[in-house]
Each structure stands twice: as C-alpha cells, then as structure tokens.
Design a protein around this motif. Structure first.
Motif, PDB file in Angstrom:
ATOM      1  N   TRP A  77       0.850  -1.189   0.000  1.00 41.40           N
ATOM      2  CA  TRP A  77       0.000   0.000   0.000  1.00 41.40           C
ATOM      3  C   TRP A  77       0.878   1.229   0.000  1.00 41.40           C
ATOM      4  N   TRP A  78       0.279   2.390  -0.065  1.00 42.45           N
ATOM      5  CA  TRP A  78       0.995   3.665  -0.099  1.00 42.45           C
ATOM      6  C   TRP A  78       1.700   3.913   1.230  1.00 42.45           C
ATOM      7  N   LYS A  79       2.938   4.328   1.155  1.00 44.90           N
ATOM      8  CA  LYS A  79       3.697   4.690   2.350  1.00 44.90           C
ATOM      9  C   LYS A  79       3.002   5.867   3.043  1.00 44.90           C
ATOM     10  N   SER A  95       0.693   5.589 -10.460  1.00 49.33           N
ATOM     11  CA  SER A  95       1.676   6.479  -9.861  1.00 49.33           C
ATOM     12  C   SER A  95       1.716   7.852 -10.517  1.00 49.33           C
ATOM     13  N   GLU A  96       1.607   7.916 -11.817  1.00 50.56           N
ATOM     14  CA  GLU A  96       1.688   9.205 -12.522  1.00 50.56           C
ATOM     15  C   GLU A  96       0.699   9.248 -13.670  1.00 50.56           C
ATOM     16  N   LEU A  97       0.111  10.405 -13.844  1.00 51.53           N
ATOM     17  CA  LEU A  97      -0.717  10.701 -15.002  1.00 51.53           C
ATOM     18  C   LEU A  97      -0.441  12.159 -15.339  1.00 51.53           C
ATOM     19  N   LEU A 128      -2.656   8.755  -5.631  1.00 49.30           N
ATOM     20  CA  LEU A 128      -2.522   9.863  -4.704  1.00 49.30           C
ATOM     21  C   LEU A 128      -2.789  11.158  -5.449  1.00 49.30           C
ATOM     22  N   VAL A 129      -3.566  12.049  -4.812  1.00 46.87           N
ATOM     23  CA  VAL A 129      -3.876  13.356  -5.404  1.00 46.87           C
ATOM     24  C   VAL A 129      -3.423  14.421  -4.427  1.00 46.87           C
ATOM     25  N   ASP A 130      -2.630  15.357  -4.900  1.00 45.87           N
ATOM     26  CA  ASP A 130      -2.177  16.464  -4.060  1.00 45.87           C
ATOM     27  C   ASP A 130      -3.397  17.171  -3.462  1.00 45.87           C
ATOM     28  N   LEU A 159       0.880  16.780   1.105  1.00 45.04           N
ATOM     29  CA  LEU A 159      -0.127  15.908   1.701  1.00 45.04           C
ATOM     30  C   LEU A 159      -1.031  15.456   0.560  1.00 45.04           C
ATOM     31  N   TYR A 160      -1.208  14.155   0.449  1.00 39.21           N
ATOM     32  CA  TYR A 160      -1.998  13.593  -0.630  1.00 39.21           C
ATOM     33  C   TYR A 160      -3.293  12.982  -0.115  1.00 39.21           C
TER      34      TYR A 160
END
Length: 170
Positions: A77-79, A95-97, A128-130, A159-160
């Motif tokens: 899972w996400w750290k 991870s990226e878009l 994750l979204v900023d 913070l995401y």
C-alpha cells in the motif's frame, strides 16, 4: 491520438519521454519536490517493478501525455497511509498521469487513464492526489474514485488524498 503501451522491459527506452513531459507539466512549479533532479528517482523506482505498465499518447507533432503504474505486491500500500479493510485483492497503484498543458481539459487525461486501467487485471485502482488540488480530486471522483485516507509518503512531499476506485469485487 496514437497510444502506445510500454512494460518494464521498455523502461529505459521510454524514460526520456517521461522526463520531458514531466518537465513541461511542471515548468512553472517552484516546489523542489517536483523538480527534474528529483523526478527520475520515482520514474526509476516505479519502472523497476516487473509489472510496471505505461501508456503514452502522441499527436503528429509530438508527445501529449502518459500514465503509469504497477500492481502492489500482496499486502502492499501507499507509504504513510493505512489500507482500508474493504480494499483487498489485486490492486493497481497509478503512480503518474500527466498531460501537457496544451491538451489539459480536453478529455485526454481520462482517455490515457482508461487505457492504462484496461491493461491491468485488478480489483482496485488507487492513486494519490495532491490535497492542494481539489479540482483534480473532484475529477477523479467523477471517474469513480473515492477518498479513503491521506498520506505524506516522505517528509518533503505534499499531503496527498488517497483515492480508490473499485473495478471488481474480489
């Protein structure tokens, strides 16, 4: 638009394309977290996963966008975040878009997102979204994602919001 899928075996061939699009997207971003010096670490980290997939889009004049990610290993899972009990099974971490500014707001982001998601056999997709970008989070929610948690994966990261989309019930 032409879409091309890349795998872990293609990572070095597509690396400069990913870095160049990143540079264009973050050209006016002063935060060192999004710098050219830092981003290669994340490209190499993610593309080093055997299950890494990337979909990139091009128009006649050049690169337009990309999305990449990889399945989490079982239990992964996400750290900095806790996975909720109902998110079990095969999970893809997107991870990226990135979409170059000329094409933002044209539906390209959803097109590249959907192309990547169709390429993986998973039960859930998470990303994750900023948290300082509520319009981006609202867009993902429109695509079926739901905020489940917040995370700060590193000391200097934003913070995401941790968002999850259910694709199949496991």
């Amino acid at each position: 638009m032409d879409l091309k899928t890349y795998t872990h075996a293609d990572a070095q061939d597509v690396r400069s394309l990913l870095l160049d699009i990143h540079d264009e997207v973050y050209a006016d971003e002063p935060d060192p977290f999004h710098s050219r010096e830092r981003f290669p670490y994340y490209v190499d980290l993610w593309s080093g996963h055997e299950g890494w997939l990337c979909v990139a889009g091009r128009e006649d004049w050049g690169p337009v966008e990309y999305a990449y990610g990889s399945r989490f290993k079982p239990g992964g899972w996400w750290k900095g975040a806790d996975r909720t009990r109902d998110v079990r099974g095969r999970i893809c971490a997107l991870s990226e878009l990135m979409v170059v500014s000329r094409w933002q707001g044209t539906g390209r982001a959803q097109q590249i997102h959907d192309a990547l998601i169709r390429s993986v056999e998973v039960d859930f997709v998470t990303l994750l979204v900023d948290s300082t970008h509520p319009r981006v989070q609202a867009l993902y929610e429109k695509w079926g994602y739901e905020k489940r948690d917040e995370a700060r994966p590193s000391d200097d990261s934003p913070l995401y919001a941790v968002v999850v989309r259910t694709l199949r019930k496991s």
